[in-house]
Design a protein around this motif. Structure first.
Motif, PDB file in Angstrom:
ATOM      1  N   VAL A 158      -2.366   1.707   3.226  1.00  0.00           N
ATOM      2  CA  VAL A 158      -3.263   0.629   2.822  1.00  0.00           C
ATOM      3  C   VAL A 158      -4.526   0.756   3.670  1.00  0.00           C
ATOM      4  CG1 VAL A 158      -3.622  -1.860   2.697  1.00  0.00           C
ATOM      5  CG2 VAL A 158      -1.389  -0.896   2.105  1.00  0.00           C
ATOM      6  N   LEU A 159      -5.668   0.874   3.023  1.00  0.00           N
ATOM      7  CA  LEU A 159      -6.939   1.110   3.714  1.00  0.00           C
ATOM      8  C   LEU A 159      -7.912  -0.022   3.431  1.00  0.00           C
ATOM      9  CD1 LEU A 159      -7.422   4.923   2.899  1.00  0.00           C
ATOM     10  CD2 LEU A 159      -6.294   3.895   4.880  1.00  0.00           C
ATOM     11  N   GLN A 160      -8.809  -0.251   4.382  1.00  0.00           N
ATOM     12  CA  GLN A 160      -9.890  -1.218   4.229  1.00  0.00           C
ATOM     13  C   GLN A 160     -11.147  -0.452   3.810  1.00  0.00           C
ATOM     14  OE1 GLN A 160     -12.146  -3.723   3.591  1.00  0.00           O
ATOM     15  NE2 GLN A 160     -10.776  -4.978   4.875  1.00  0.00           N
ATOM     16  N   TYR A 164     -15.127   2.611   5.189  1.00  0.00           N
ATOM     17  CA  TYR A 164     -15.677   3.838   4.587  1.00  0.00           C
ATOM     18  C   TYR A 164     -17.053   3.595   3.975  1.00  0.00           C
ATOM     19  CZ  TYR A 164     -10.914   5.248   5.395  1.00  0.00           C
ATOM     20  OH  TYR A 164      -9.719   5.523   6.008  1.00  0.00           O
ATOM     21  N   GLY A 165     -17.764   2.595   4.501  1.00  0.00           N
ATOM     22  CA  GLY A 165     -19.146   2.374   4.102  1.00  0.00           C
ATOM     23  C   GLY A 165     -19.341   1.470   2.905  1.00  0.00           C
ATOM     24  N   ARG A 170     -12.180  -5.384   1.175  1.00  0.00           N
ATOM     25  CA  ARG A 170     -11.297  -5.025   0.064  1.00  0.00           C
ATOM     26  C   ARG A 170     -10.256  -4.036   0.571  1.00  0.00           C
ATOM     27  NH1 ARG A 170     -13.411  -5.066  -5.449  1.00  0.00           N
ATOM     28  NH2 ARG A 170     -11.824  -4.386  -6.925  1.00  0.00           N
ATOM     29  N   ARG A 171      -9.001  -4.429   0.565  1.00  0.00           N
ATOM     30  CA  ARG A 171      -7.926  -3.545   1.012  1.00  0.00           C
ATOM     31  C   ARG A 171      -7.288  -2.904  -0.213  1.00  0.00           C
ATOM     32  NH1 ARG A 171      -3.717  -5.927   3.158  1.00  0.00           N
ATOM     33  NH2 ARG A 171      -3.203  -4.420   4.797  1.00  0.00           N
ATOM     34  N   ARG A 505      -0.615   3.837  13.445  1.00  0.00           N
ATOM     35  CA  ARG A 505      -1.167   2.532  13.802  1.00  0.00           C
ATOM     36  C   ARG A 505      -1.295   1.635  12.575  1.00  0.00           C
ATOM     37  NH1 ARG A 505      -3.626   0.288  17.987  1.00  0.00           N
ATOM     38  NH2 ARG A 505      -3.825   2.223  19.169  1.00  0.00           N
ATOM     39  N   ARG A 506      -1.779   2.198  11.482  1.00  0.00           N
ATOM     40  CA  ARG A 506      -1.948   1.389  10.264  1.00  0.00           C
ATOM     41  C   ARG A 506      -0.603   0.908   9.720  1.00  0.00           C
ATOM     42  NH1 ARG A 506      -6.735   4.994   7.556  1.00  0.00           N
ATOM     43  NH2 ARG A 506      -8.475   3.663   8.171  1.00  0.00           N
ATOM     44  N   LYS A 507       0.377   1.776   9.778  1.00  0.00           N
ATOM     45  CA  LYS A 507       1.698   1.382   9.271  1.00  0.00           C
ATOM     46  C   LYS A 507       2.277   0.268  10.148  1.00  0.00           C
ATOM     47  CE  LYS A 507       3.218   3.614   6.348  1.00  0.00           C
ATOM     48  NZ  LYS A 507       3.040   3.536   4.900  1.00  0.00           N
TER      49      LYS A 507
END
Length: 512
Positions: A158-160, A164-165, A170-171, A505-507
């Motif tokens: 799951v990324l924010q 990324y600019g 928005r995840r 870390r994200r997990k």
């Protein structure tokens, strides 16, 4: 001219499923892919796609009727490098969670699965809302299990998108898969506070602060200026909504609005959707842009200063569409849906670039090391069998020690070693139920370099395939017990330790 199967093979080729208005295709093109085909059923989104990508073979068709063989036929040598898709997410989003109704569109994730099985691309990428890993967990697990049986190595994160600019909070859940290697998650280019050598998040002011005032949709139609508006249009607001906006504080919830001005359903003890009837803040990222982006009651879509919502074009810029991107519909509702349902172009580009780099590195051409060019090798006077027996006896201790050192250095604590769990994970976080394996590239079948023995070829191949099958069974068993599984290749730990630590870390953050 439409692309055909004689497309230049010097560039990797991609197919865009659930293409919408074409935002993902914009990202794929920027990342270096030649997009061969796209599939989209909704009329206005399809018109927008073809208006902006006329050279691509676009199918206005129900995805359930699309055959993988027909799409493969468009590719040179019938080989597709990347299959990309964003199945509808409305049934998994938090905005619909209170209704607890099953959305038939949820089953379209299975169509993505089917087409990966039929086309067998070298790589694939799928995007959805984080709710797919919660409300849609059975579908996601089914997808992963079926894909892994084909030999794909799968990464789910799951990324924010603001990292990324993209000037938006928005995840997104990203699923990447490859035959022969693990595609890494892209490293962030931005951070909220601009620390660690990264640029700060892009803000609303950075993105739309210099635009002129938009036109009311009704006025544009009356004055026949609609065609020239570039969809820099807004809806008319009622006097009550204008009064609400006057009291709304930029970046705050509707709670700052006096109770007397709130809708009846928001008075008293109501504590439901907090992002409605609010304003954006100039110096922050925008809230998640949705299909309700020009409706005050559907989100915090008020302009930071003026008593109006953002325009369709402003919403598109916050989704990182190009400024001149055509939105080919005369209807506000459809225009908003095309923009709000899109995967932000800049984010799509960042993820697609990782797939592109994996393809360019030549690590996605086979299912297992036995397909690489064979070579007889000796190391320090040891033959291959002697070497492999020594590798096996060490239990991959060197790479495990390396990861343990990196975890301590990064301040990631709370892990335990070699717990009695399926597959014997190398590191586990019992409270978060996160399990990490460090896999040796030879024994677990990573096609990162030539390690294939020339002698006893079949015996080594069978041994490696059995190890891969055992890995899949361990993954499945752990997930059935509620564990989140991460597998890290030894080569990735050596070459890109920061990416490996970021995945862990994200997990852990998602599990806390």
């Amino acid at each position: 001219m439409l692309l055909n199967k004689r497309t230049d093979r010097s560039m990797p080729v991609a197919i865009d499923l659930f293409a919408g208005g074409g935002a993902l295709t914009v990202g794929l093109k920027r990342a270096g892919f030649t997009v061969l085909a796209a599939v989209e059923i909704e009329e206005h989104a399809f018109a927008t796609y073809t208006a902006n990508h006329p050279e691509i073979r676009a199918f206005k068709q129900d995805i359930r009727t699309v055959k993988g063989d027909a799409l493969k036929a468009l590719a040179p040598d019938r080989m597709v490098d990347l299959l990309a898709g964003c199945p509808p997410c409305q049934g998994f989003t938090s905005l619909t969670s209170k209704y607890r109704r099953y959305d038939l569109r949820n089953d379209l994730v299975r169509e993505m699965t089917r087409l990966v099985e039929e086309i067998k691309p070298k790589t694939f990428m799928m995007e959805n809302v984080p709710g797919l890993a919660r409300r849609g967990k059975p579908l996601l697990n089914e997808f992963r299990e079926r894909i892994e049986r084909l030999g794909y190595t799968v990464t789910i994160e799951v990324l924010q998108v603001a990292d990324y600019g993209v000037p938006q909070n928005r995840r997104r859940l990203v699923v990447l898969g490859s035959l022969g290697c693990q595609i890494p998650i892209p490293l962030p280019t931005h951070s909220k506070d601009g620390k660690k050598g990264l640029a700060p998040w892009r803000t609303v002011k950075d993105t739309i602060g210099s635009l002129p005032e938009p036109i009311l949709l009704a006025d544009a139609k009356e004055r026949s200026t609609f065609e020239r508006s570039n969809w820099h249009l807004v809806r008319s607001l009622s006097e009550m909504n204008k009064r609400r906006l006057k009291h709304a504080k930029p970046g705050a919830t509707w709670i700052k609005i006096p109770e007397a001005l709130r809708p009846e359903c928001h008075k008293g003890t109501y504590r439901g959707f907090r992002n409605v009837y609010g304003r954006m803040a100039w110096d922050e990222v925008a809230p998640t842009i949705t299909g309700g982006c020009t409706t005050l009651s559907k989100g915090r879509f008020g302009h930071p200063e003026i008593e109006r919502t953002i325009s369709v074009r402003e919403a598109a810029l916050l989704q990182t569409f190009p400024a001149d991107y055509k939105i080919d519909t005369p209807y506000m509702e459809y225009a908003c849906n095309i923009v709000g349902n899109a995967l932000p172009c800049d984010f799509a580009e960042a993820v697609a670039k990782e797939c592109f780099k994996a393809l360019r590195a030549g690590t996605t051409m086979s299912r297992w090391p036995g397909n690489a060019q064979q070579e007889h090798t000796t190391f320090g006077g040891l033959n291959r069998g002697e070497l492999m027996s020594r590798v096996l006896s060490t239990g991959n201790q060197t790479t495990e020690r390396q990861l343990a050192y990196l975890l301590r250095k990064e301040g990631l604590t709370g892990w335990r070693r070699h717990q009695m769990l399926p597959g014997r994970p190398d590191f586990v976080w019992p409270k978060m139920k996160v399990a990490v394996f460090v896999d040796g590239c030879f024994w677990h079948g990573h096609n990162c370099r030539n390690l294939t023995p020339k002698t006893n070829f079949k015996a080594w191949r069978d041994k490696i395939e059995k190890t891969r099958a055992r890995d899949l069974r361990a993954n499945h068993s752990l997930r059935q017990q509620g564990w989140k599984v991460i597998r890290i290749w030894e080569c990735r730990l050596t070459k890109a330790p920061a990416q490996c630590l970021l995945r862990i870390r994200r997990k852990l953050e998602d599990s806390s």
